[in-house]
Design a protein around this motif. Structure first.
Motif, PDB file in Angstrom:
ATOM      1  N   ILE A  63       0.834  -1.207   0.000  1.00 55.83           N
ATOM      2  CA  ILE A  63       0.000   0.000   0.000  1.00 55.83           C
ATOM      3  C   ILE A  63       0.873   1.262   0.000  1.00 55.83           C
ATOM      4  CG2 ILE A  63      -1.690   1.317   1.329  1.00 55.83           C
ATOM      5  CD1 ILE A  63      -3.013  -1.323   2.076  1.00 55.83           C
ATOM      6  N   TRP A  67       0.927   3.951  -3.099  1.00 54.98           N
ATOM      7  CA  TRP A  67       0.734   5.380  -2.866  1.00 54.98           C
ATOM      8  C   TRP A  67       1.896   6.181  -3.455  1.00 54.98           C
ATOM      9  CZ3 TRP A  67       3.695   8.976  -0.174  1.00 54.98           C
ATOM     10  CH2 TRP A  67       3.092  10.224   0.009  1.00 54.98           C
ATOM     11  N   TRP A 231      -8.244   7.509   2.063  1.00 59.23           N
ATOM     12  CA  TRP A 231      -8.330   6.122   2.496  1.00 59.23           C
ATOM     13  C   TRP A 231      -9.759   5.608   2.398  1.00 59.23           C
ATOM     14  CZ3 TRP A 231      -4.175   3.488   2.341  1.00 59.23           C
ATOM     15  CH2 TRP A 231      -2.960   4.111   2.589  1.00 59.23           C
ATOM     16  N   ILE A 234     -10.263   3.589  -0.721  1.00 61.66           N
ATOM     17  CA  ILE A 234      -9.860   2.183  -0.630  1.00 61.66           C
ATOM     18  C   ILE A 234     -10.920   1.363   0.095  1.00 61.66           C
ATOM     19  CG2 ILE A 234      -8.200   0.604   0.441  1.00 61.66           C
ATOM     20  CD1 ILE A 234      -7.185   1.828  -2.086  1.00 61.66           C
ATOM     21  N   ILE A 370      -6.798   6.023  -8.350  1.00 62.73           N
ATOM     22  CA  ILE A 370      -6.023   5.260  -7.360  1.00 62.73           C
ATOM     23  C   ILE A 370      -5.558   3.931  -7.954  1.00 62.73           C
ATOM     24  CG2 ILE A 370      -7.043   6.321  -5.322  1.00 62.73           C
ATOM     25  CD1 ILE A 370      -8.937   3.919  -5.140  1.00 62.73           C
ATOM     26  N   LEU A 373      -2.528   2.536  -6.082  1.00 61.96           N
ATOM     27  CA  LEU A 373      -2.898   2.091  -4.743  1.00 61.96           C
ATOM     28  C   LEU A 373      -3.708   0.795  -4.790  1.00 61.96           C
ATOM     29  CD1 LEU A 373      -2.400   3.023  -1.887  1.00 61.96           C
ATOM     30  CD2 LEU A 373      -4.530   4.315  -1.972  1.00 61.96           C
ATOM     31  N   CYS A 374      -4.625   0.682  -5.766  1.00 61.69           N
ATOM     32  CA  CYS A 374      -5.386  -0.563  -5.921  1.00 61.69           C
ATOM     33  C   CYS A 374      -4.466  -1.726  -6.272  1.00 61.69           C
ATOM     34  CB  CYS A 374      -6.455  -0.401  -6.999  1.00 61.69           C
ATOM     35  SG  CYS A 374      -7.934   0.443  -6.430  1.00 61.69           S
ATOM     36  N   VAL A 377      -2.851  -2.830  -3.028  1.00 64.06           N
ATOM     37  CA  VAL A 377      -3.749  -3.633  -2.188  1.00 64.06           C
ATOM     38  C   VAL A 377      -3.878  -5.040  -2.748  1.00 64.06           C
ATOM     39  CG1 VAL A 377      -6.126  -3.863  -1.368  1.00 64.06           C
ATOM     40  CG2 VAL A 377      -5.024  -1.637  -1.352  1.00 64.06           C
TER      41      VAL A 377
END
Length: 455
Positions: A63, A67, A231, A234, A370, A373-374, A377
């Motif tokens: 994560i 980012w 956040w 997410i 994102i 970021l995805c 995750v």
């Protein structure tokens, strides 16, 4: 009109080469594992813990790594990633000159640092593929850069086995570390964002954009300042049935990957009685099949998209077929001939590669703002298997003294992955975060779902 350039294929080649080195550095410990275990007098559980050290840090870094990619851009973050993981790989060559206690502690720490350094790599691959490739080519692109994990074994396992046999296991870390440091310069020279690349013409950018490529999604800090990551975004994505299925499925798929990356060479040496040199060459055979499966699965998936099948069917069909193939490894429990063992493992690894479409699904579905970021995750969820698989297999070995239970455990994960894709996921669609995402109290509103252009 001028014909579209094909710079995106040069970018894909670069991703393939870098990912090959990435996985080769992950696999160093598995190739030298038997020799290192003998030198340090380690138990199977201790080896399992050292094997898992990489994954602990790799998962924790996903994560933050995603980012960083969204904040500073793929080129800069990925360059630092390549340099650092290669440097920490190089340092592992020195642990042989330490006492046993210090060697174990230092090796464990350096594997943690390699994991942290590599954490932006696959989210970066997914982010770059989403920017550079239209939907109808994204499955092939993901299949190719994902298949680098198998090609790494094909290319480097024999080399590492030869180096270990003739020069000792220390030499493997030296050679691999220096190769990666040199690759940092190549990356910095070749990699650019789509709309900033000096050789990509407007026709290629138009083709990518019209096909669903997120050409404007990767402007690093500039896009981040316009669209700050929250956040709550997410939390909204993780609450979607589609993402739950993708994350659980990837964990199960990666269980197969980490068996081959960690314990498989040890299985050949300890269970099948092969020398380290022979095991290094033999391990490349299933990996070659996994490489072919990874490319063919991506090509089939994109072919189905172009022929008008839904994106859901086009991504799920190769996955289900591949996981069914992977369950064949359980037949090794009763097989006795080495040639039959290798054939079964090669068929299983081909299936694993054929069904590894998860990164294409993430590129197809991650919200634009994102995307990195995805990817982080997704990769974090999948690579939890890198923590659990080596330890579970080590415990099975210590309790039973045989790899039979380990093979059954790995094959069962292929069946669970099929269940996740067929039952849990539901339709595959692009998830979109609304531009205005907060209520007066700061709560995040619901996601919009947009069907891809090619679906």
């Amino acid at each position: 009109m001028a014909r579209p350039t094909r710079v995106r294929y040069v970018i894909l080649l670069l991703l393939f080469v870098v990912t090959t080195l990435n996985y080769a550095d992950r696999a160093t410990l598995s190739i030298v594992g038997s020799a290192l275990q003998k030198d340090l007098n380690l138990t199977p559980v201790q080896m399992g813990l050292i094997f898992s050290a990489f994954a602990w840090a790799y998962v924790a870094g996903q994560i933050p790594g995603g980012w960083l990619l969204d904040r500073f851009g793929s080129k800069r973050v990925y360059a630092w990633s390549i340099f650092l993981w290669s440097f920490f790989t190089l340092l592992q060559s020195f642990v042989g000159w330490m006492s046993v206690t210090w060697a174990v502690a230092t090796l464990f720490t350096l594997r943690l640092l390699v994991g942290v350094a590599e954490s932006p790599s696959f989210p970066g691959n997914s982010r770059i593929a989403a920017a550079w490739f239209p939907t109808s080519e994204r499955g092939t692109a993901a299949g190719i850069f994902t298949s680098a994990q198998y090609f790494a074994t094909v290319l480097f396992a024999p080399l590492m086995g030869w180096l270990t046999y003739h020069y000792g296991w220390h030499s493997v870390f030296v050679i691999m570390g220096l190769l990666g440091i040199a690759m940092t310069g190549v990356w910095w020279k070749v990699m650019h964002e789509p709309d900033e690349h000096p050789r990509a013409n407007i026709e290629e950018l138009t083709l990518i954009r019209a096909g669903g490529g997120l050409v404007e999604s990767s402007h690093g800090a500039q896009s981040e300042s316009r669209n700050p990551v929250r956040w709550g975004d997410i939390r909204q994505v993780l609450g979607q049935r589609l993402m739950i299925g993708v994350l659980l499925g990837q964990y199960c798929i990666n269980t197969l990957s980490y068996f081959f990356l960690t314990w498989f060479p040890v299985y050949l040496v300890q269970e099948r009685g092969m020398s380290i040199l022979k095991a290094g060459f033999i391990a490349s055979i299933p990996a070659l099949c996994g490489f072919a499966g990874g490319i063919l699965g991506g090509i089939l998936s994109d072919s189905l998209v172009r022929r008008g099948y839904s994106l859901t069917f086009a991504r799920k069909a190769p996955m289900v077929i591949g996981m069914l193939m992977s369950t064949s490894m359980v037949a090794c429990v009763t097989a006795s001939a080495d040639w039959l063992i290798i054939m079964l493992m090669a068929f299983a690894y081909f299936g694993k590669g054929f069904g590894a479409v998860g990164w294409a699904v993430v590129s197809d579905t991650a919200p634009k703002r994102i995307a990195g970021l995805c990817g982080g995750v997704f990769n974090a969820a999948g690579n939890i298997a890198g923590i659990t698989t080596p330890i579970v297999i080590g415990l099975i070995l210590q309790q039973t003294g045989s790899f039979n239970g380990a093979l059954i455990f790995v094959a069962a994960n292929a069946l669970v992955a099929m269940f996740c894709y067929l039952v849990v996921m539901g339709p595959i669609k692009r998830l979109e975060l609304p531009e205005s995402t907060t209520t007066d109290s700061g709560a995040i509103k619901g996601l919009e779902v947009k069907r891809p252009v090619s679906n």
